[in-house]
Write a protein that holds these residues in place. Structure first.
Motif, PDB file in Angstrom:
ATOM      1  N   SER A 198       0.852  -1.192   0.000  1.00 32.78           N
ATOM      2  CA  SER A 198       0.000   0.000   0.000  1.00 32.78           C
ATOM      3  C   SER A 198       0.885   1.239   0.000  1.00 32.78           C
ATOM      4  N   SER A 199       1.994   1.138  -0.705  1.00 28.28           N
ATOM      5  CA  SER A 199       3.039   2.157  -0.617  1.00 28.28           C
ATOM      6  C   SER A 199       2.839   3.346  -1.543  1.00 28.28           C
ATOM      7  N   GLY A 200       1.764   3.377  -2.279  1.00 27.52           N
ATOM      8  CA  GLY A 200       1.518   4.516  -3.162  1.00 27.52           C
ATOM      9  C   GLY A 200       2.220   4.395  -4.490  1.00 27.52           C
ATOM     10  N   ASP A 201       3.520   4.203  -4.472  1.00 17.90           N
ATOM     11  CA  ASP A 201       4.273   3.964  -5.704  1.00 17.90           C
ATOM     12  C   ASP A 201       4.426   2.479  -5.997  1.00 17.90           C
ATOM     13  N   PHE A 245      -2.591  -5.787  -3.263  1.00 18.80           N
ATOM     14  CA  PHE A 245      -2.411  -4.357  -3.485  1.00 18.80           C
ATOM     15  C   PHE A 245      -3.504  -3.592  -2.747  1.00 18.80           C
ATOM     16  N   ALA A 246      -3.137  -2.428  -2.235  1.00 21.00           N
ATOM     17  CA  ALA A 246      -4.103  -1.576  -1.541  1.00 21.00           C
ATOM     18  C   ALA A 246      -3.748  -0.124  -1.817  1.00 21.00           C
ATOM     19  N   GLY A 247      -4.753   0.729  -1.744  1.00 23.39           N
ATOM     20  CA  GLY A 247      -4.527   2.146  -2.005  1.00 23.39           C
ATOM     21  C   GLY A 247      -4.741   2.488  -3.460  1.00 23.39           C
ATOM     22  N   ARG A 248      -4.012   3.491  -3.945  1.00 26.95           N
ATOM     23  CA  ARG A 248      -4.238   3.954  -5.313  1.00 26.95           C
ATOM     24  C   ARG A 248      -3.602   3.065  -6.374  1.00 26.95           C
ATOM     25  N   ILE A 249      -2.883   2.029  -5.960  1.00 28.53           N
ATOM     26  CA  ILE A 249      -2.155   1.207  -6.932  1.00 28.53           C
ATOM     27  C   ILE A 249      -2.928  -0.040  -7.351  1.00 28.53           C
ATOM     28  N   ILE A 250      -4.194  -0.187  -6.927  1.00 29.15           N
ATOM     29  CA  ILE A 250      -4.945  -1.402  -7.253  1.00 29.15           C
ATOM     30  C   ILE A 250      -5.168  -1.506  -8.754  1.00 29.15           C
ATOM     31  N   SER A 251      -5.663  -2.637  -9.183  1.00 27.21           N
ATOM     32  CA  SER A 251      -5.814  -2.937 -10.602  1.00 27.21           C
ATOM     33  C   SER A 251      -7.016  -2.199 -11.179  1.00 27.21           C
ATOM     34  N   ALA A 252      -6.723  -1.084 -11.832  1.00 27.03           N
ATOM     35  CA  ALA A 252      -7.758  -0.253 -12.440  1.00 27.03           C
ATOM     36  C   ALA A 252      -7.137   0.500 -13.603  1.00 27.03           C
ATOM     37  N   THR A 253      -7.936   0.783 -14.617  1.00 25.07           N
ATOM     38  CA  THR A 253      -7.455   1.616 -15.712  1.00 25.07           C
ATOM     39  C   THR A 253      -7.248   3.043 -15.209  1.00 25.07           C
ATOM     40  N   THR A 269     -11.827   5.689  -0.184  1.00 20.95           N
ATOM     41  CA  THR A 269     -12.076   4.524  -1.047  1.00 20.95           C
ATOM     42  C   THR A 269     -10.887   3.575  -1.008  1.00 20.95           C
ATOM     43  N   SER A 270      -9.689   4.121  -1.077  1.00 21.21           N
ATOM     44  CA  SER A 270      -8.472   3.295  -1.016  1.00 21.21           C
ATOM     45  C   SER A 270      -8.394   2.521   0.290  1.00 21.21           C
TER      46      SER A 270
END
Length: 765
Positions: free
Chosen positions: A162-165, A377-385, A397-398
């Motif tokens: 969930s590290s953001g990068d 994966f958690a946060g903004r790095i999840i599997s999404a376009t 949401t994250s």
């Protein structure tokens, strides 16, 4: 005293090896919520955070307010604040810190994490290497703490990034993407072109304060010299602070926003110090004479970098069409919020937000690495376009999805399985139930009592609130912007209403009965019936009824079209599960009363009817016949812990001075824990910093209650409650066929209300 002589060989840093159940990298809001959720379920967790505090973009280092599906109360997503640990944190922050001090919020997060004995927290510790057991399995990670010169080797069967990068995902070789997909790849009509740009940038904010005397400002040499380089410079105001400058954004044109972060930071400092020079020295802000620059962020708040490929990639259509997934574990509701890549230097609006008609589901498969079997994966790095990410990236949401990843990890640890095994239906159902018991409120999914060892009780109450009248004791509210009362109505019932209006001149009023085209939504896009009535000048009661009946139990809108010179009477009474709405503008989230997207971007047109923040936003005063039975006792065991189709709450009559609930079972039950779900107004977004809120305890929340056995022995007493979920642990396990709850009304205008009662004899997984 330590004295070391010259050594011919190089010295090495201190080294510590840890072995644990779960390693979480990244202590932003997502990693924090994940760590707490897993630790409370009995899993040993190491939380690795490369900063000195927790919270990431919500911390005092960045100071962005936490938002999610509620979207500043600017969309049609009612009662949609994310539940579970993230809700607990936001409600705690409201109680302690309703003014929105970012420093206080830091301490709340630190306290929550350090209070959990199963969490080992490593601050100022950066992950820099991954060791793999085989091609698809991480064995350990290496991290370094610059403050203690200590290197850590952290081994575990499971890892959450969930590290953001996405440092663990990146180093482990998990496939990722940066930039925007084309329209053709996923059929996303909102996919941006090269001119608009394929990445969102970073942001740095600043705070100012009044020193009480004139303060001069000499800008640093690197400050922006020409404020007109910022096309929106005329919107800068000396009274603005913090994330009101969300549009101070830069970096979207870089191909790799991870590698370029330091360069981006320097450009943002240039903007911030140049903007402050403009405020202090341009002469356009005489009120700024006594202002001093109190704080400037030293690290940028990142919006976008890597997104990792999972078993499923969430896309635009899933959000707009509100696709349902068999493995849904969380929800979102923020707009599709893309920003021009040139950020603060762009001539375009700072954001491009398009709202879905309601909240959408997030599948478990989007939290899994496509190739690494023990990595979540958690946060903004999840599997999404890129387009779907524009909605899922916001912090609440994250964090909601992070809780799901953590609870999945708990099931993996306790069953000795890998992350993808959870995709089997039996494990998915168990995961969904565990999450809902923690308040996750997965859309459309109720708590399944078959997973519990305690039977569902029969509940009887001393009284039940029956909606016959909302008292005519409030203010007059004008209809210039339109007004609606959201009510949970029963199918096949014709209702008659009486309201009180005041016409300043002879007028007409148009009253509509509307509903949502999709059950569970709160977008009034279907008109069922319309009534037009003439008004004489002055005050008058109006009686009206609708011939149309609903074909299912659901929320409907008693809606008054915008009308000049007409006011309606409101009430001081407030009720769980019903509220007033207005067709008002909220420019902060691109709400102009109606969403009218251009053709061909795959987004719906519809009206936006939204609440007002307390103390405003009072209910319509009215009488109704037949009365609306909103608060049946059966709601306490129906598995839903917030409004959905109906209130899903029990409430006592206000005339009942001693509300009581009696739970009975046919055969004795062994009970050690009781979980109570209270109403902390899931419609209120509870922004964590800067904004401030009118109260520290939500007015619907029961503060005082007690629990007795059938012989009137006091088992538990609580005073001063303010939290959504209360976990009552009895001193000893009891065997009983009856329990009694006695509750107090929150106030004279708000009846005691409760969503759900769960009895347990074990610790939840």
């Amino acid at each position: 005293m330590i004295v070391e002589k010259q050594k011919n060989s190089v010295r090495k840093n201190f080294k510590i090896d840890y072995s644990t159940d779960l390693v979480i990298t990244g202590g932003g809001l997502s990693g924090t919520c994940a760590a707490i959720a897993a630790a409370r379920a009995g899993v040993k967790v190491i939380l690795v955070q490369d900063r000195p505090v927790l919270g990431g973009n919500s911390s005092s280092e960045v100071r962005l307010w936490i938002l999610g599906a509620t979207s500043h109360m600017g969309n049609n997503n009612r009662w949609s604040r994310e539940g579970g640990v993230v809700d607990e944190i936001l409600v705690e922050n409201l109680y302690r810190n309703k003014e929105g001090n970012a420093i206080i919020f830091d301490t709340i997060l630190l306290e929550k994490v350090t209070s959990e004995s199963n969490i080992t927290l490593l601050l100022n510790t950066a992950v820099f290497e991954v060791t793999k057991k085989d091609e698809n399995t991480i064995e350990s990670i290496r991290a370094f703490c610059s403050q203690t010169s200590t290197e850590y080797i952290l081994s575990a069967p499971l890892f959450i990034d969930s590290s953001g990068d996405g440092i663990v995902g990146f180093l482990s070789g998990s496939p990722f993407r940066m930039g925007a997909e084309t329209k053709e790849e996923f059929g996303e009509l909102f996919a941006p072109d090269k001119d608009y740009g394929e990445m969102l940038g970073h942001t740095i904010y600043f705070y100012s304060k009044d020193a009480g005397h004139p303060v001069k400002y000499v800008p640093p040499a690197f400050a922006l010299k020409d404020i007109k380089q910022i096309p929106r410079y005329k919107t800068i105001d000396s009274k603005m602070n913090g994330c009101q400058f969300w549009w101070f954004e830069y970096g979207g044109r870089f191909e790799d926003t991870v590698k370029e972060t330091e360069n981006i930071k320097w450009e943002l400092w240039k903007v911030v110090y140049g903007a402050w020079d403009y405020i202090k020295n341009s002469g356009n802000f005489p009120d700024a004479e006594n202002l001093t620059l109190e704080w400037v962020g030293t690290i940028p708040g990142k919006r976008e970098s890597r997104r990792f490929e999972g078993e499923y990639m969430l896309k635009q259509q899933d959000i707009i069409e509100q696709k349902e997934f068999y493995d849904a574990v969380a929800f979102g509701g923020w707009s599709l919020d893309l920003h021009p890549a040139d950020g603060v230097y762009s001539d375009l609006p700072g954001c491009n937000q398009w709202h879905p008609k309601g909240i959408y589901q997030i599948p478990y498969r989007s939290l899994l690495s496509k190739t690494i079997n023990n990595l979540f994966f958690a946060g903004r790095i999840i599997s999404a376009t890129h387009v779907a990410f524009a909605s899922t990236r916001v912090m609440a949401t994250s964090a909601h999805g992070a809780q799901a990843a953590a609870c999945a990890a708990v099931i993996c640890v306790k069953n000795g399985i890998d992350a993808k095994k959870i995709l089997e239906q039996r494990y998915v159902s168990n995961l969904q139930n565990q999450l809902n018991l923690l308040g996750q409120s997965i859309p459309g999914k109720a708590i399944d009592y078959r997973f519990l060892e305690i039977e569902r009780p029969v509940v009887k109450s001393s009284s039940t609130y029956e909606l016959k009248e909302i008292a005519f004791n409030g203010d007059w509210v004008g209809l210039e912007e339109g007004f609606a009362q959201l009510l949970p109505l029963k199918a096949s019932v014709k209702y008659k209403f009486k309201i009180l209006v005041k016409a300043l001149v002879e007028s007409k009023i148009i009253i509509q009965l509307r509903k949502s085209s999709k059950l569970g939504n709160y977008t009034p896009d279907v008109e069922l019936e319309k009534i037009e009535m003439s008004l004489a000048k002055g005050k008058q009661f109006l009686n009206f009824s609708f011939e149309t009946i609903l074909d299912s139990d659901q929320y409907a809108f008693l809606l008054f079209q915008p009308t000049k010179h007409v006011l309606v009477k409101t009430s001081e009474q407030r009720l769980s599960g019903t509220l007033s709405l207005f067709q008002k503008m909220n420019k902060a989230v691109s709400n102009y009363g109606k969403q009218e997207p251009p053709e061909g971007i795959g987004v719906d047109s519809f009206e936006l009817w939204t609440p007002k923040r307390r103390p405003d936003g009072k209910n319509l005063a009215f009488t109704v016949s037949p009365s609306i039975n909103l608060f049946d006792e059966n709601n306490l065991t129906n598995g839903f812990v917030r409004p959905y189709l109906q209130t899903n709450a029990w409430a006592a009559s206000l005339e009942d001075n001693s509300p009581e609930l009696k739970l009975t079972w046919n055969k004795p039950q062994k009970i050690k824990k009781i979980r109570l779900f209270f109403d902390t107004d899931y419609d209120h977004p509870l922004e964590s910093v800067l904004m401030g809120h009118p109260e520290d305890i939500i007015p619907f929340c029961i503060q005082n209650y007690s629990i007795y056995d059938k012989d009137e022995n006091l088992l538990y007493k609580k005073t001063g409650n303010y939290q959504t979920i209360n976990n009552v642990e009895l001193e000893t396990e009891i065997e009983c066929t009856e329990l009694i709850l006695r509750l107090e009304h929150p106030s004279k205008d708000v009846p005691a209300a409760l969503f759900e009662i769960i009895c347990l004899n074990h610790k939840l997984n």
